[in-house]
Design an enzyme around this catalytic site. Structure first.
Site, mmCIF file in Angstrom:
data_model
loop_
_atom_site.group_PDB
_atom_site.id
_atom_site.type_symbol
_atom_site.label_atom_id
_atom_site.label_comp_id
_atom_site.label_asym_id
_atom_site.label_seq_id
_atom_site.Cartn_x
_atom_site.Cartn_y
_atom_site.Cartn_z
ATOM 1 N N CYS A 64 0.817 -1.235 0.000
ATOM 2 C CA CYS A 64 0.000 0.000 0.000
ATOM 3 C C CYS A 64 0.844 1.277 0.000
ATOM 4 O O CYS A 64 0.308 2.358 -0.234
ATOM 5 C CB CYS A 64 -0.949 0.010 1.191
ATOM 6 S SG CYS A 64 -2.005 -1.428 1.246
ATOM 7 N N HIS A 93 -3.206 7.149 3.093
ATOM 8 C CA HIS A 93 -3.663 5.871 2.546
ATOM 9 C C HIS A 93 -5.028 5.569 3.161
ATOM 10 O O HIS A 93 -5.225 5.699 4.371
ATOM 11 C CB HIS A 93 -2.654 4.778 2.894
ATOM 12 C CG HIS A 93 -3.148 3.411 2.585
ATOM 13 N ND1 HIS A 93 -3.693 3.088 1.361
ATOM 14 C CD2 HIS A 93 -3.212 2.272 3.328
ATOM 15 C CE1 HIS A 93 -4.057 1.819 1.377
ATOM 16 N NE2 HIS A 93 -3.786 1.297 2.563
ATOM 17 N N ASN A 143 -10.338 0.208 0.889
ATOM 18 C CA ASN A 143 -8.874 0.210 0.784
ATOM 19 C C ASN A 143 -8.473 -0.374 -0.571
ATOM 20 O O ASN A 143 -8.759 -1.535 -0.857
ATOM 21 C CB ASN A 143 -8.311 -0.648 1.935
ATOM 22 C CG ASN A 143 -6.791 -0.698 1.936
ATOM 23 O OD1 ASN A 143 -6.140 -0.354 0.959
ATOM 24 N ND2 ASN A 143 -6.229 -1.145 3.044
HETATM 25 N N1 COA Z 1 -18.340 -8.282 10.789
HETATM 26 C C1 COA Z 1 -18.749 -8.579 12.034
HETATM 27 N N2 COA Z 1 -17.888 -8.972 12.987
HETATM 28 C C2 COA Z 1 -16.593 -9.059 12.664
HETATM 29 C C3 COA Z 1 -16.117 -8.773 11.370
HETATM 30 C C4 COA Z 1 -17.047 -8.364 10.423
HETATM 31 N N3 COA Z 1 -16.701 -8.040 9.164
HETATM 32 N N4 COA Z 1 -14.769 -8.935 11.370
HETATM 33 C C5 COA Z 1 -14.416 -9.329 12.591
HETATM 34 N N5 COA Z 1 -15.511 -9.415 13.373
HETATM 35 C C6 COA Z 1 -15.616 -9.787 14.770
HETATM 36 C C7 COA Z 1 -14.449 -10.617 15.264
HETATM 37 O O1 COA Z 1 -14.646 -11.998 14.964
HETATM 38 C C8 COA Z 1 -14.483 -10.340 16.739
HETATM 39 O O2 COA Z 1 -15.482 -11.133 17.322
HETATM 40 P P1 COA Z 1 -15.285 -11.747 18.802
HETATM 41 O O3 COA Z 1 -15.148 -10.548 19.710
HETATM 42 O O4 COA Z 1 -16.524 -12.526 19.001
HETATM 43 O O5 COA Z 1 -14.026 -12.550 18.730
HETATM 44 C C9 COA Z 1 -14.964 -8.887 16.825
HETATM 45 O O6 COA Z 1 -15.580 -8.597 15.553
HETATM 46 C C10 COA Z 1 -13.844 -7.895 17.051
HETATM 47 O O7 COA Z 1 -12.822 -8.191 16.141
HETATM 48 P P2 COA Z 1 -11.496 -7.342 16.114
HETATM 49 O O8 COA Z 1 -10.556 -7.951 15.096
HETATM 50 O O9 COA Z 1 -11.009 -7.160 17.531
HETATM 51 O O10 COA Z 1 -12.065 -5.956 15.578
HETATM 52 P P3 COA Z 1 -11.315 -4.590 15.423
HETATM 53 O O11 COA Z 1 -11.982 -3.560 16.201
HETATM 54 O O12 COA Z 1 -9.822 -4.759 15.571
HETATM 55 O O13 COA Z 1 -11.596 -4.255 13.901
HETATM 56 C C11 COA Z 1 -10.487 -4.305 11.773
HETATM 57 C C12 COA Z 1 -11.135 -5.133 12.893
HETATM 58 C C13 COA Z 1 -9.994 -5.285 10.715
HETATM 59 C C14 COA Z 1 -11.549 -3.406 11.173
HETATM 60 C C15 COA Z 1 -9.324 -3.459 12.365
HETATM 61 O O14 COA Z 1 -8.483 -4.274 13.152
HETATM 62 C C16 COA Z 1 -8.516 -2.806 11.289
HETATM 63 O O15 COA Z 1 -9.007 -1.981 10.555
HETATM 64 N N6 COA Z 1 -7.233 -3.122 11.202
HETATM 65 C C17 COA Z 1 -6.388 -2.569 10.152
HETATM 66 C C18 COA Z 1 -6.684 -3.273 8.866
HETATM 67 C C19 COA Z 1 -6.084 -2.606 7.674
HETATM 68 O O16 COA Z 1 -6.239 -1.431 7.501
HETATM 69 N N7 COA Z 1 -5.394 -3.381 6.824
HETATM 70 C C20 COA Z 1 -4.795 -2.919 5.634
HETATM 71 C C21 COA Z 1 -3.632 -2.021 5.937
HETATM 72 S S1 COA Z 1 -2.874 -1.459 4.506
#
Ligand code: COA
Length: 324
Positions: free
Chosen positions: A115, A250, A280
């Site tokens: 990215c 980004h 993204n």
């Molecule tokens: N819909 C519903 N629930 C979801 C889900 C979705 N699409 N994706 C994950 N969950 C659930 C998980 O299973 C978890 O459930 P649990 O508590 O029962 O275990 C809960 O939501 C929380 O998951 P978590 O991973 O802790 O959520 P988060 O607040 O960290 O958000 C992201 C997840 C992916 C949105 C966040 O971590 C993020 O944006 N990270 C950066 C990703 C990114 O930008 N990547 C590219 C970089 S270039």
């Protein structure tokens, strides 16, 4: 080194016609519009057709950038494409694009810095234009068909990504202190398992390789490295945060962007984002956002603009621009 500067003479973007909304995703995996919007800020993303490959997206964005620059293909002396989703190992997407656009037989190559790749490509192109004798104009493209490496059964990743392409036409000018002024780039490959995708050409043809991610690790690292890159960029250019008129990050997650702005004490009114409608799009993200910000007159002559990126690897970077 020659005197002078490298300016962004034209910008272009392309988004595939098909839109995939959060509501549609909720019928494919166990998720909801509310979860996606509150955790990421994304409402929809664009998805290329099955027969539309990454070079097709790049072709459209490049044509739009050339039109914006009021230049023709014969004016381009150098082509660099940033992508992680080319549809073949080789020839490069740049080589395919060179022929598709009908460019002269100019140096054409791809880079992969995930990215952050568009900022890496800008840095390489700006140095070649600034220091080389053979180049006056470069076409720099970020193009991604991420839908081809997304696991559409994995709700933790499939809600985040979309397809797009963006392009800049860069031009050398004898004018001083304008255009691309400076860039900070970095990489740390010590924990590749935090964000990766296996081979695109698996030996086992039945195995599909998808993107895998540790969301929380990516979240923390992205804010840390983007903040550090911006601070270093401003410090070595003797600028204050208040000198920056527009920050174009980004487009990964609105919460990442808001946390970054907060950690820098930078007002969100000066931050451009479009991830609500595009998601993204990896290395296409910054040029697409930039093209939209330019059309919306988000910045003006004399403004300092900062671009900042973070991606798998990890890689990161920030670029300082003074709009002519
Ligand atoms: N819909 C519903 N629930 C979801 C889900 C979705 N699409 N994706 C994950 N969950 C659930 C998980 O299973 C978890 O459930 P649990 O508590 O029962 O275990 C809960 O939501 C929380 O998951 P978590 O991973 O802790 O959520 P988060 O607040 O960290 O958000 C992201 C997840 C992916 C949105 C966040 O971590 C993020 O944006 N990270 C950066 C990703 C990114 O930008 N990547 C590219 C970089 S270039």
């Amino acid at each position: 080194m020659k005197q002078g500067s490298v300016i962004i003479r034209g910008v272009g973007s392309y988004l595939p016609r098909k839109i995939l909304t959060n509501h549609e995703l909720a019928s494919m995996v166990d998720t909801s519009d509310e979860w996606i919007r509150t955790r990421t800020g994304i409402s929809q993303r664009h998805i290329a057709d099955a027969n539309e490959v990454c070079s097709d997206l790049a072709h459209m964005a490049s044509k739009n950038a050339l039109a914006d620059a009021h230049l023709q293909t014969k004016d381009i002396d150098l082509l660099i494409v940033s992508t992680i989703t080319h549809n073949m190992v080789f020839p490069s997407l740049a080589a395919i694009l060179q022929a598709k656009l009908g460019l002269r037989n100019v140096m054409s190559f791809d880079i992969n810095a995930t990215c952050s790749g568009f900022l890496y490509a800008l840095e390489i192109a700006a140095h070649l234009l600034q220091n080389g004798n053979s180049y006056r104009c470069a076409l720099v493209v970020g193009s991604e068909k991420l839908s081809s490496i997304v696991d559409w059964e994995d709700r933790s990743t499939c809600v985040l990504f979309g397809d797009a392409s963006g392009a800049f036409v860069l031009e050398y000018t004898p004018a001083e202190h304008v255009g691309i002024l400076d860039t900070v780039l970095g990489a740390d490959g010590s924990s590749p398992e935090k964000l990766y995708c296996g081979a695109l050409q698996p030996t086992d043809v039945n195995t599909k390789h998808f993107m895998k991610m540790n969301g929380q690790e990516v979240f923390k690292n992205s804010i840390y490295w983007m903040r550090k890159s911006i601070e270093e960029l401003l410090k070595r250019n003797h600028l204050k945060k208040t000198d920056v008129a527009c920050l174009i990050p980004h487009q990964a997650n609105l919460r990442i962007i808001q946390s970054l702005a907060q950690s820098l004490d930078f007002p969100m009114e000066h931050v451009f984002y479009n991830l609500d409608t595009v998601g993204n799009t990896s290395s296409a993200s910054i040029p697409v956002a930039f093209a939209q910000a330019k059309s919306a007159h988000y910045f003006h002559s004399g403004d300092y603009i900062v671009l900042v990126a973070f991606g798998g690897g990890f890689t990161w970077g920030a670029t300082l621009i003074k709009w002519p």
